[in-house]
Design a protein around this motif. Structure first.
Motif, PDB file in Angstrom:
ATOM      1  N   THR A 140     -21.039  17.814  20.783  1.00  0.00           N
ATOM      2  CA  THR A 140     -21.967  16.743  20.842  1.00  0.00           C
ATOM      3  C   THR A 140     -21.351  15.546  19.907  1.00  0.00           C
ATOM      4  O   THR A 140     -20.643  16.047  18.858  1.00  0.00           O
ATOM      5  CB  THR A 140     -23.213  17.284  20.458  1.00  0.00           C
ATOM      6  N   TYR A 141     -21.900  14.176  19.828  1.00  0.00           N
ATOM      7  CA  TYR A 141     -21.473  13.284  19.096  1.00  0.00           C
ATOM      8  C   TYR A 141     -22.341  12.588  18.204  1.00  0.00           C
ATOM      9  O   TYR A 141     -23.446  12.110  18.953  1.00  0.00           O
ATOM     10  CB  TYR A 141     -20.462  12.382  19.866  1.00  0.00           C
ATOM     11  N   ASP A 143     -23.090   9.417  16.247  1.00  0.00           N
ATOM     12  CA  ASP A 143     -22.590   7.975  15.967  1.00  0.00           C
ATOM     13  C   ASP A 143     -22.773   7.422  14.563  1.00  0.00           C
ATOM     14  O   ASP A 143     -24.067   7.544  14.087  1.00  0.00           O
ATOM     15  CB  ASP A 143     -23.319   6.705  16.798  1.00  0.00           C
ATOM     16  N   LYS A 154     -19.318   2.859  20.058  1.00  0.00           N
ATOM     17  CA  LYS A 154     -20.181   3.691  20.882  1.00  0.00           C
ATOM     18  C   LYS A 154     -19.576   4.317  21.942  1.00  0.00           C
ATOM     19  O   LYS A 154     -19.343   5.642  22.254  1.00  0.00           O
ATOM     20  CB  LYS A 154     -21.347   2.955  21.323  1.00  0.00           C
ATOM     21  N   ARG A 158     -16.492   8.128  23.434  1.00  0.00           N
ATOM     22  CA  ARG A 158     -16.994   9.086  24.576  1.00  0.00           C
ATOM     23  C   ARG A 158     -15.917   9.001  25.872  1.00  0.00           C
ATOM     24  O   ARG A 158     -15.710   9.904  26.672  1.00  0.00           O
ATOM     25  CB  ARG A 158     -18.424   8.539  24.868  1.00  0.00           C
ATOM     26  N   LEU A 169     -19.053  17.259  27.142  1.00  0.00           N
ATOM     27  CA  LEU A 169     -19.919  16.350  26.137  1.00  0.00           C
ATOM     28  C   LEU A 169     -21.313  16.411  26.463  1.00  0.00           C
ATOM     29  O   LEU A 169     -21.745  16.131  27.530  1.00  0.00           O
ATOM     30  CB  LEU A 169     -19.519  14.981  26.029  1.00  0.00           C
ATOM     31  N   ARG A 170     -22.309  16.875  25.425  1.00  0.00           N
ATOM     32  CA  ARG A 170     -23.625  16.874  25.395  1.00  0.00           C
ATOM     33  C   ARG A 170     -24.199  15.773  24.468  1.00  0.00           C
ATOM     34  O   ARG A 170     -24.035  16.088  23.321  1.00  0.00           O
ATOM     35  CB  ARG A 170     -24.157  18.341  25.281  1.00  0.00           C
ATOM     36  N   GLU A 171     -24.653  14.912  25.063  1.00  0.00           N
ATOM     37  CA  GLU A 171     -25.473  13.866  24.323  1.00  0.00           C
ATOM     38  C   GLU A 171     -26.449  14.484  23.229  1.00  0.00           C
ATOM     39  O   GLU A 171     -27.127  15.392  23.545  1.00  0.00           O
ATOM     40  CB  GLU A 171     -25.774  12.751  25.243  1.00  0.00           C
ATOM     41  N   ALA A 175     -28.608  10.225  18.490  1.00  0.00           N
ATOM     42  CA  ALA A 175     -27.245  10.196  18.053  1.00  0.00           C
ATOM     43  C   ALA A 175     -27.013   8.987  16.977  1.00  0.00           C
ATOM     44  O   ALA A 175     -26.164   8.951  16.369  1.00  0.00           O
ATOM     45  CB  ALA A 175     -26.215   9.959  19.152  1.00  0.00           C
ATOM     46  N   GLU A 176     -27.788   7.919  17.232  1.00  0.00           N
ATOM     47  CA  GLU A 176     -27.487   6.612  16.568  1.00  0.00           C
ATOM     48  C   GLU A 176     -28.165   6.664  15.297  1.00  0.00           C
ATOM     49  O   GLU A 176     -28.323   5.489  14.319  1.00  0.00           O
ATOM     50  CB  GLU A 176     -27.876   5.569  17.432  1.00  0.00           C
ATOM     51  N   THR A 207     -28.980  20.725  21.191  1.00  0.00           N
ATOM     52  CA  THR A 207     -27.929  20.533  22.493  1.00  0.00           C
ATOM     53  C   THR A 207     -27.135  21.703  22.922  1.00  0.00           C
ATOM     54  O   THR A 207     -26.802  21.812  23.920  1.00  0.00           O
ATOM     55  CB  THR A 207     -27.023  19.513  21.834  1.00  0.00           C
TER      56      THR A 207
END
Length: 258
Positions: A140-141, A143, A154, A158, A169-171, A175-176, A207
């Motif tokens: 997961t990522y 930001d 952004k 990805r 990739l699992r959002e 994230a923001e 996630t």
């Protein structure tokens, strides 16, 4: 015969946290840039970008560090930084910091125009669409605030992560949302900062990912510290380590032996 590179000449601004805590990020940045055809140098005259002083209201010391950085990186086609916050400091805040200094204002604007965050540079400037890396895990990522809000980063990480073999990739919910580090914010407001990183850790756990990635060492150290104290098995890595293929060579951030 020695290899001849025809790509841009890039100066790598390493950042303090990478230098002190995670040199692998610097090596990963060099590999990614060289794989993309760049000639990379790391000027010895670089130190801090001045952001901690700037954020604390110490404009005199921030300006002195800005001048030192400008002098160290003149002569490169581009300056690349594996950190949205440090890249944002140079690109966004140097011109305003030195706007009233006739001897340095133009030089600050010139450096600003040539400075880029690492993944944004690869995608937006060099047109890189994929990498030759493998990372068999769900990730997961997060930001980072400066990269997202100051530099518009952004989609770029990805897009490159989608090319990594074995990576899912699992959002990340929220994230923001800030992780609570915020440079000196975590020192001035530790209770608020701790609650923010607790919420971030809960979102990461939701996630089910085995690894969390980001593009700023400040965020990563903050998140890694909280996850470690909670006994979480989630690994924490800089996105450059995964994209370069060097992630398998070192423990995750916060693990023994880092």
């Amino acid at each position: 015969m020695a290899e001849t590179r025809t790509g841009p000449r890039v100066g790598l601004f390493v950042t303090c946290l990478v230098d002190l805590y995670r040199p692998t990020v610097g090596f990963s940045a060099v590999k990614l840039l060289e794989d993309a055809g760049c000639t990379v140098a790391v000027p010895a005259g670089q130190t801090c970008c001045g952001q901690p002083a700037f954020n604390s209201g110490d404009r005199a010391d921030a300006a002195a560090l800005a001048r030192q950085t400008i002098a160290a990186f003149e002569g490169f086609d581009h300056v690349v930084v594996p950190s949205g916050s440090c890249a944002g400091m140079i690109r966004v805040h140097y011109p305003e910091l030195l706007a009233d200094d006739p001897a340095w204002a133009h030089r600050a604007r010139h450096l600003s125009a040539r400075t880029h965050e690492l993944v944004s540079f690869l995608v937006d400037v060099l047109g890189v669409t994929g990498v030759a890396a493998r990372y068999p895990d769900a990730v997961t990522y997060h930001d980072s605030c400066s990269g997202l809000r100051e530099l518009g980063i952004k989609a770029q990480p990805r897009a490159l992560l989608a090319s990594v073999d074995g990576l899912e990739l699992r959002e990340l919910p929220g994230a923001e949302v800030c992780c609570g580090f915020g440079g000196t914010f975590c020192v001035k407001y530790p209770e608020i900062s701790n609650r923010m990183v607790e919420d971030k850790a809960a979102d990461i756990a939701a996630t089910g990912a085995g690894t969390v990635l980001a593009g700023d060492m400040g965020c990563l150290l903050n998140i890694a510290g909280k996850l470690s104290r909670q006994g979480s098995p989630v690994k924490v890595r800089h996105v450059a380590e995964v994209l370069s293929g060097l992630a398998g060579d070192v423990p995750a951030i916060g693990e023994t032996g880092r």
